[in-house]
Enzyme design. Structure first.
Site, PDB file in Angstrom:
ATOM      1  N   GLN A 191       0.854  -1.182   0.000  1.00  0.00           N
ATOM      2  CA  GLN A 191       0.000   0.000   0.000  1.00  0.00           C
ATOM      3  C   GLN A 191       0.889   1.231   0.000  1.00  0.00           C
ATOM      4  O   GLN A 191       1.863   1.284   0.750  1.00  0.00           O
ATOM      5  CB  GLN A 191      -0.866   0.022   1.260  1.00  0.00           C
ATOM      6  CG  GLN A 191      -1.859  -1.116   1.328  1.00  0.00           C
ATOM      7  CD  GLN A 191      -2.454  -1.268   2.713  1.00  0.00           C
ATOM      8  OE1 GLN A 191      -1.780  -1.590   3.659  1.00  0.00           O
ATOM      9  NE2 GLN A 191      -3.745  -1.028   2.821  1.00  0.00           N
ATOM     10  N   HIS A 209      -8.687   6.530   5.688  1.00  0.00           N
ATOM     11  CA  HIS A 209      -7.426   7.172   5.278  1.00  0.00           C
ATOM     12  C   HIS A 209      -7.027   6.618   3.896  1.00  0.00           C
ATOM     13  O   HIS A 209      -6.843   5.417   3.741  1.00  0.00           O
ATOM     14  CB  HIS A 209      -6.390   6.802   6.344  1.00  0.00           C
ATOM     15  CG  HIS A 209      -5.082   7.521   6.251  1.00  0.00           C
ATOM     16  ND1 HIS A 209      -4.428   7.980   7.377  1.00  0.00           N
ATOM     17  CD2 HIS A 209      -4.279   7.812   5.202  1.00  0.00           C
ATOM     18  CE1 HIS A 209      -3.274   8.531   7.010  1.00  0.00           C
ATOM     19  NE2 HIS A 209      -3.162   8.438   5.695  1.00  0.00           N
ATOM     20  N   ILE A 210      -6.946   7.511   2.916  1.00  0.00           N
ATOM     21  CA  ILE A 210      -6.765   7.001   1.553  1.00  0.00           C
ATOM     22  C   ILE A 210      -5.420   6.281   1.380  1.00  0.00           C
ATOM     23  O   ILE A 210      -4.419   6.616   2.028  1.00  0.00           O
ATOM     24  CB  ILE A 210      -6.918   8.094   0.463  1.00  0.00           C
ATOM     25  CG1 ILE A 210      -5.839   9.152   0.588  1.00  0.00           C
ATOM     26  CG2 ILE A 210      -8.294   8.710   0.480  1.00  0.00           C
ATOM     27  CD1 ILE A 210      -5.787  10.039  -0.644  1.00  0.00           C
ATOM     28  N   HIS A 211      -5.422   5.289   0.536  1.00  0.00           N
ATOM     29  CA  HIS A 211      -4.223   4.499   0.260  1.00  0.00           C
ATOM     30  C   HIS A 211      -4.382   3.795  -1.078  1.00  0.00           C
ATOM     31  O   HIS A 211      -5.497   3.457  -1.471  1.00  0.00           O
ATOM     32  CB  HIS A 211      -3.961   3.490   1.386  1.00  0.00           C
ATOM     33  CG  HIS A 211      -5.131   2.616   1.723  1.00  0.00           C
ATOM     34  ND1 HIS A 211      -6.200   3.057   2.481  1.00  0.00           N
ATOM     35  CD2 HIS A 211      -5.406   1.330   1.401  1.00  0.00           C
ATOM     36  CE1 HIS A 211      -7.071   2.076   2.624  1.00  0.00           C
ATOM     37  NE2 HIS A 211      -6.635   1.006   1.971  1.00  0.00           N
ATOM     38  N   VAL A 212      -3.277   3.626  -1.752  1.00  0.00           N
ATOM     39  CA  VAL A 212      -3.280   2.936  -3.043  1.00  0.00           C
ATOM     40  C   VAL A 212      -2.861   1.491  -2.805  1.00  0.00           C
ATOM     41  O   VAL A 212      -1.797   1.235  -2.238  1.00  0.00           O
ATOM     42  CB  VAL A 212      -2.292   3.596  -4.040  1.00  0.00           C
ATOM     43  CG1 VAL A 212      -2.370   2.909  -5.399  1.00  0.00           C
ATOM     44  CG2 VAL A 212      -2.567   5.085  -4.167  1.00  0.00           C
TER      45      VAL A 212
END
Ligand SMILES: [Zn+2]
Length: 165
Positions: free
Chosen positions: A62, A120-123
């Site tokens: 991530q 909480h945004i995550h790739v």
């Protein structure tokens, strides 16, 4: 999502899919809070690249902004560009380290219906290998992982200079 994990390197242990934590788990990871499992490939003051401790595949990582934001719009242009740049470099790192046949990459935005378990945004970046799904996944809701998280981390760290270029 698999209910169980069977780590081929520790055959007797099943990892259940849960990591109870009060507050934002990814902020906790960023701050090295006690009680979080942290497998960090790379971290600076803007971004961290961490192993997903409930991986779909070997090398599932991530890319996470350190700043707590819950929408892409809440990142400034520069921060968003940096996140994408680090995502691109992380993909290069995975290709060099594990030589996957393909890669899935994506973000779940907007809470429960999107499948996001953490606001909480995550790739998410998931390397894909030929024949990476077998009968245990299909019939027993269990993911077989041929490599331990620590071994994956060790492999990625050998090539981590890619992220600093
Ligand atoms: Zn957070």
């Amino acid at each position: 999502m698999y209910k169980n994990y069977l780590w081929a390197t520790q055959r007797s242990k099943y990892n259940k899919k849960s990591q109870p934590y009060e507050g934002c788990l990814l902020c906790g990871v960023a701050k090295n809070d006690k009680g979080v499992i942290k497998k960090v490939v790379y971290q600076n003051d803007k971004v961290m690249v961490i192993l997903n401790v409930f991986p779909y595949n070997v090398g599932h990582v991530q890319v996470v902004p350190i700043k707590h934001v819950e929408t892409l719009e809440d990142l400034g242009d520069e921060e968003r560009n940096y996140l994408f740049s680090m995502t691109t470099k992380t993909i290069a790192l995975l290709k060099k380290t594990f030589n996957p046949a393909g890669i899935n990459m994506g973000m779940n935005l907007g809470g429960d219906p999107s499948g996001a378990s953490i606001a909480h945004i995550h790739v998410q970046i998931v390397p894909r290998y030929k024949r990476d799904c077998g009968f245990m996944e299909t019939l027993a809701d269990t993911r077989v992982m041929p490599k331990s998280l620590d071994d994956v981390l060790k492999d990625l760290k050998k090539n981590v200079s890619i992220l600093k270029e």
